[in-house]
Motif scaffolding. Structure first.
Motif, PDB file in Angstrom:
ATOM      1  N   GLU A  75      42.069  40.724  33.736  1.00  0.00           N
ATOM      2  CA  GLU A  75      42.423  39.814  32.642  1.00  0.00           C
ATOM      3  C   GLU A  75      42.086  38.374  32.990  1.00  0.00           C
ATOM      4  O   GLU A  75      41.523  37.651  32.166  1.00  0.00           O
ATOM      5  CB  GLU A  75      43.913  39.949  32.328  1.00  0.00           C
ATOM      6  CG  GLU A  75      44.478  38.888  31.421  1.00  0.00           C
ATOM      7  CD  GLU A  75      43.893  38.911  30.018  1.00  0.00           C
ATOM      8  OE1 GLU A  75      43.966  37.885  29.324  1.00  0.00           O
ATOM      9  OE2 GLU A  75      43.337  39.970  29.615  1.00  0.00           O
ATOM     10  N   ASP A  76      42.393  37.945  34.217  1.00  0.00           N
ATOM     11  CA  ASP A  76      42.154  36.549  34.569  1.00  0.00           C
ATOM     12  C   ASP A  76      42.314  36.390  36.081  1.00  0.00           C
ATOM     13  O   ASP A  76      43.419  36.482  36.605  1.00  0.00           O
ATOM     14  CB  ASP A  76      43.151  35.643  33.843  1.00  0.00           C
ATOM     15  CG  ASP A  76      42.805  34.162  33.939  1.00  0.00           C
ATOM     16  OD1 ASP A  76      41.951  33.813  34.788  1.00  0.00           O
ATOM     17  OD2 ASP A  76      43.383  33.358  33.185  1.00  0.00           O
ATOM     18  N   LEU A  77      41.226  36.145  36.777  1.00  0.00           N
ATOM     19  CA  LEU A  77      41.267  36.023  38.230  1.00  0.00           C
ATOM     20  C   LEU A  77      41.823  34.678  38.696  1.00  0.00           C
ATOM     21  O   LEU A  77      41.867  34.419  39.896  1.00  0.00           O
ATOM     22  CB  LEU A  77      39.871  36.258  38.819  1.00  0.00           C
ATOM     23  CG  LEU A  77      39.378  37.717  38.738  1.00  0.00           C
ATOM     24  CD1 LEU A  77      37.960  37.827  39.289  1.00  0.00           C
ATOM     25  CD2 LEU A  77      40.314  38.660  39.477  1.00  0.00           C
ATOM     26  N   ARG A  78      42.307  33.855  37.768  1.00  0.00           N
ATOM     27  CA  ARG A  78      43.059  32.663  38.149  1.00  0.00           C
ATOM     28  C   ARG A  78      44.533  32.995  38.353  1.00  0.00           C
ATOM     29  O   ARG A  78      45.290  32.179  38.878  1.00  0.00           O
ATOM     30  CB  ARG A  78      42.923  31.580  37.070  1.00  0.00           C
ATOM     31  CG  ARG A  78      41.522  31.021  36.904  1.00  0.00           C
ATOM     32  CD  ARG A  78      41.420  30.163  35.667  1.00  0.00           C
ATOM     33  NE  ARG A  78      41.674  30.949  34.444  1.00  0.00           N
ATOM     34  CZ  ARG A  78      41.623  30.446  33.214  1.00  0.00           C
ATOM     35  NH1 ARG A  78      41.330  29.172  33.035  1.00  0.00           N
ATOM     36  NH2 ARG A  78      41.860  31.210  32.162  1.00  0.00           N
ATOM     37  N   ASN A  79      44.925  34.171  37.936  1.00  0.00           N
ATOM     38  CA  ASN A  79      46.311  34.626  38.048  1.00  0.00           C
ATOM     39  C   ASN A  79      46.510  35.284  39.408  1.00  0.00           C
ATOM     40  O   ASN A  79      45.843  36.272  39.735  1.00  0.00           O
ATOM     41  CB  ASN A  79      46.608  35.608  36.914  1.00  0.00           C
ATOM     42  CG  ASN A  79      48.048  36.080  36.898  1.00  0.00           C
ATOM     43  OD1 ASN A  79      48.568  36.563  37.896  1.00  0.00           O
ATOM     44  ND2 ASN A  79      48.695  35.961  35.756  1.00  0.00           N
ATOM     45  N   GLY A  80      47.445  34.749  40.206  1.00  0.00           N
ATOM     46  CA  GLY A  80      47.640  35.247  41.561  1.00  0.00           C
ATOM     47  C   GLY A  80      48.043  36.704  41.625  1.00  0.00           C
ATOM     48  O   GLY A  80      47.655  37.421  42.548  1.00  0.00           O
ATOM     49  N   GLY A  81      48.838  37.168  40.651  1.00  0.00           N
ATOM     50  CA  GLY A  81      49.231  38.568  40.638  1.00  0.00           C
ATOM     51  C   GLY A  81      48.039  39.484  40.456  1.00  0.00           C
ATOM     52  O   GLY A  81      47.900  40.504  41.150  1.00  0.00           O
ATOM     53  N   VAL A  83      44.898  38.782  41.110  1.00  0.00           N
ATOM     54  CA  VAL A  83      44.062  38.694  42.315  1.00  0.00           C
ATOM     55  C   VAL A  83      44.622  39.578  43.426  1.00  0.00           C
ATOM     56  O   VAL A  83      43.877  40.274  44.121  1.00  0.00           O
ATOM     57  CB  VAL A  83      43.946  37.232  42.795  1.00  0.00           C
ATOM     58  CG1 VAL A  83      43.282  37.155  44.164  1.00  0.00           C
ATOM     59  CG2 VAL A  83      43.158  36.406  41.786  1.00  0.00           C
ATOM     60  N   GLY A  84      45.948  39.563  43.589  1.00  0.00           N
ATOM     61  CA  GLY A  84      46.569  40.393  44.623  1.00  0.00           C
ATOM     62  C   GLY A  84      46.318  41.873  44.416  1.00  0.00           C
ATOM     63  O   GLY A  84      46.060  42.616  45.367  1.00  0.00           O
ATOM     64  N   LEU A 129      41.773  48.807  34.677  1.00  0.00           N
ATOM     65  CA  LEU A 129      42.074  47.638  33.855  1.00  0.00           C
ATOM     66  C   LEU A 129      43.270  46.911  34.470  1.00  0.00           C
ATOM     67  O   LEU A 129      44.330  47.514  34.674  1.00  0.00           O
ATOM     68  CB  LEU A 129      42.401  48.091  32.431  1.00  0.00           C
ATOM     69  CG  LEU A 129      42.657  47.011  31.378  1.00  0.00           C
ATOM     70  CD1 LEU A 129      41.391  46.204  31.111  1.00  0.00           C
ATOM     71  CD2 LEU A 129      43.159  47.654  30.078  1.00  0.00           C
ATOM     72  N   VAL A 130      43.109  45.636  34.754  1.00  0.00           N
ATOM     73  CA  VAL A 130      44.148  44.887  35.471  1.00  0.00           C
ATOM     74  C   VAL A 130      44.651  43.720  34.629  1.00  0.00           C
ATOM     75  O   VAL A 130      43.942  42.744  34.410  1.00  0.00           O
ATOM     76  CB  VAL A 130      43.626  44.375  36.831  1.00  0.00           C
ATOM     77  CG1 VAL A 130      44.743  43.658  37.595  1.00  0.00           C
ATOM     78  CG2 VAL A 130      43.071  45.520  37.666  1.00  0.00           C
ATOM     79  N   GLY A 131      45.886  43.850  34.128  1.00  0.00           N
ATOM     80  CA  GLY A 131      46.573  42.721  33.508  1.00  0.00           C
ATOM     81  C   GLY A 131      46.369  42.526  32.025  1.00  0.00           C
ATOM     82  O   GLY A 131      46.991  41.640  31.441  1.00  0.00           O
TER      83      GLY A 131
END
Length: 377
Positions: A75-81, A83-84, A129-131
Motif C-alpha cells: 500500500e505504501d512503503l513510507r509506512n513503517g508497518g 516496510v516491516g 497484498l500488504v496494507g
C-alpha cells in the motif's frame, strides 16, 4: 466486558451485602462499577504487556515449494508497518528459495489498481497484498483468481483469516478488535479512569475503522472518561494533515484532551512535534496506538516523549507467516488461520522481544520453526 455485565456485577455485589446485613448505601453502584471496570481493565492490560509467550502456531506443514516467483503489492512503503512486513517476507523468501518483486502503490488511489495490474503482468506464482483494503481492490484482484494465482495479505480486511467474497485466502493480522480494546483499556488504566480522548483513524480501510469503533466503544464504557473527538485522517496524508489537525484539537479541547489514541503510530510522528512546539510537557498528553509498533513509536516510548504505549504487530513474524501460508496454497493445501496473540509495548517491557532493536520481534523461535516446517537449513 460491556456495560450490562458491569451492572449485573454491581447488582450481585449489593445483593450479597444486603443478605449479610451489611449497609449497602455506603457503596454507590457507580463506585462499584468503576472499581470493577478498572480492575478488569488492569487484568487485560497486564496480560497483554507480558513478554512474548511461547510459540502457539503451526509446527508442521508442506515442505518448501522452491523456485517460485512472488509479487508483493504494498500500500505504501513510507509506512513503517508495511516496510516491516515486506522485510519479513524478503527474509523468509530467501530461506524458502523464492524470488520476490515488489510493487509500491505509494498510498495513491490511482496507483493501487495499476500496481495490481503490473504485478499480474509479471506472471507470478502467487501474490501478497500488504496494507490495502481487499474489498476496495476487488476489480484488480479478480484476474488473479481467474488465473488460479493464490493471494494472501496483511491488514487487508477487518478480521484475520480468509476474506469472503474476495480471492484472499488469508488475511494475516492480530485480532484488530482485541488490539483496539487493549489500547483503549491501557489509556483508561494509565489515567485512573479519567481520560479525555481523541481517536485518529482512516475510514478508507475497514480494519482501521473497526479498530477506531472498538476504541470508542471501550472509552464510552468508562464512566469517568470522555470521548472528545474522532478524526478521520487518511494515513497517506498524515504528514500533510496532522500538524493542523493537532493544533485545531488543542485549540478546541485545551487541557481536557489528555489521551490520543490512533489506529497507527504514524499519526503521532506528526502530532508530537506540534505538541512540543505548543509547550506541552510530556506528562500533559499520552499517546497510545493500536498498531503497528514503528521504530519512531519505540523511540518515543523509550524517551518518554508523549507516547506511552503501542500494541505492536510482530511485523517480521507476519512476513514469515505470509510466506508459509502462500507455501501451503502452492502445495495444494489450505491456510492455517493462525492469529498471533496481542502484545502491548510500554516503557516497562520495551527492552524485551526485540525492543532493544526498536521492533517487536517475539523471542519464540518462529524462524527455526518455519525452517523446520519447510525442511530448509
Amino acid at each position: 466486558m460491556r456495560g450490562w455485565l458491569l451492572a449485573w456485577e454491581c447488582a450481585c455485589l449489593l445483593s450479597v451485602a444486603a443478605a449479610q446485613g451489611m449497609p449497602t448505601a455506603a457503596v454507590p453502584a457507580s463506585t462499584v462499577a468503576t472499581t470493577d471496570f478498572l480492575a478488569e481493565a488492569k487484568r487485560v492490560v497486564n496480560a497483554a504487556a507480558q513478554p512474548g509467550a511461547p510459540w502457539n502456531g503451526p509446527r508442521d506443514g508442506p515442505r518448501a515449494q522452491a523456485g517460485k516467483h512472488i509479487a508483493v503489492v504494498a500500500e505504501d512503503l513510507r509506512n513503517g508497518g508495511i516496510v516491516g512486513v515486506v522485510d519479513g517476507v524478503l527474509e523468509a523468501a530467501k530461506v524458502i528459495g523464492w524470488g520476490v518483486k515488489i510493487f509500491d502503490s505509494a498510498g495513491t488511489p490511482d496507483l493501487r489498481l495499476k500496481m495490481l495490474a503490473n504485478a499480474l503482468a509479471s506472471r507470478p506464482d502467487g501474490m501478497i497484498l500488504v496494507g490495502s483494503d481487499a474489498r476496495a481492490l476487488l476489480p484488480g484482484l479478480r484476474p488473479f483468481a481467474e488465473r488460479n494465482i493464490p493471494v494472501v495479505g496483511w491488514h487487508v480486511a477487518a478480521q484475520a483469516g480468509p476474506v469472503p467474497g474476495t480471492p484472499l485466502a488469508m488475511n494475516v493480522a492480530t485480532d484488530p478488535v482485541e488490539v483496539a480494546r487493549v489500547t483503549a483499556l491501557a489509556a483508561i488504566v494509565q489515567s485512573g479512569g479519567h481520560a479525555g480522548v481523541v481517536i485518529f483513524t482512516d475510514s478508507n480501510f475497514r480494519i482501521a475503522q473497526a479498530k477506531a469503533d472498538e476504541m470508542a466503544a471501550v472509552v464510552r464504557e468508562c464512566s469517568g472518561c470522555t470521548l472528545l473527538d474522532m478524526r478521520d485522517v487518511p494515513i497517506s496524508r498524515s504528514q500533510e494533515l496532522m500538524p493542523a489537525t493537532t493544533r485545531a484539537l488543542l485549540a478546541q479541547h485545551g487541557k481536557r484532551w489528555t489521551y490520543a489514541l490512533a489506529v497507527n503510530d504514524i499519526y503521532f510522528d506528526y502530532a508530537a512535534p506540534v505538541l512540543t512546539q505548543a509547550g506541552m510537557p510530556n506528562a500533559g498528553m499520552a499517546m497510545l496506538s493500536a498498531g503497528d509498533g514503528s521504530e519512531s513509536a519505540f523511540l518515543r516510548i523509550r524517551t518518554g516523549t508523549f507516547q506511552t504505549g503501542t500494541v505492536a504487530e510482530p511485523l517480521n513474524l507476519h512476513g514469515w507467516q505470509l510466506v508459509d501460508e502462500m507455501n501451503r496454497l502452492l502445495a495444494g493445501g489450505g491456510v492455517t488461520g493462525y492469529v498471533v496473540p496481542v502484545h502491548l509495548v510500554t516503557a516497562e517491557n520495551i527492552t524485551a522481544d526485540g525492543g532493544d532493536r526498536l521492533i517487536y520481534d517475539p523471542a519464540n523461535g518462529y524462524r527455526d520453526i518455519y525452517r523446520h516446517i519447510w525442511q530448509r537449513p
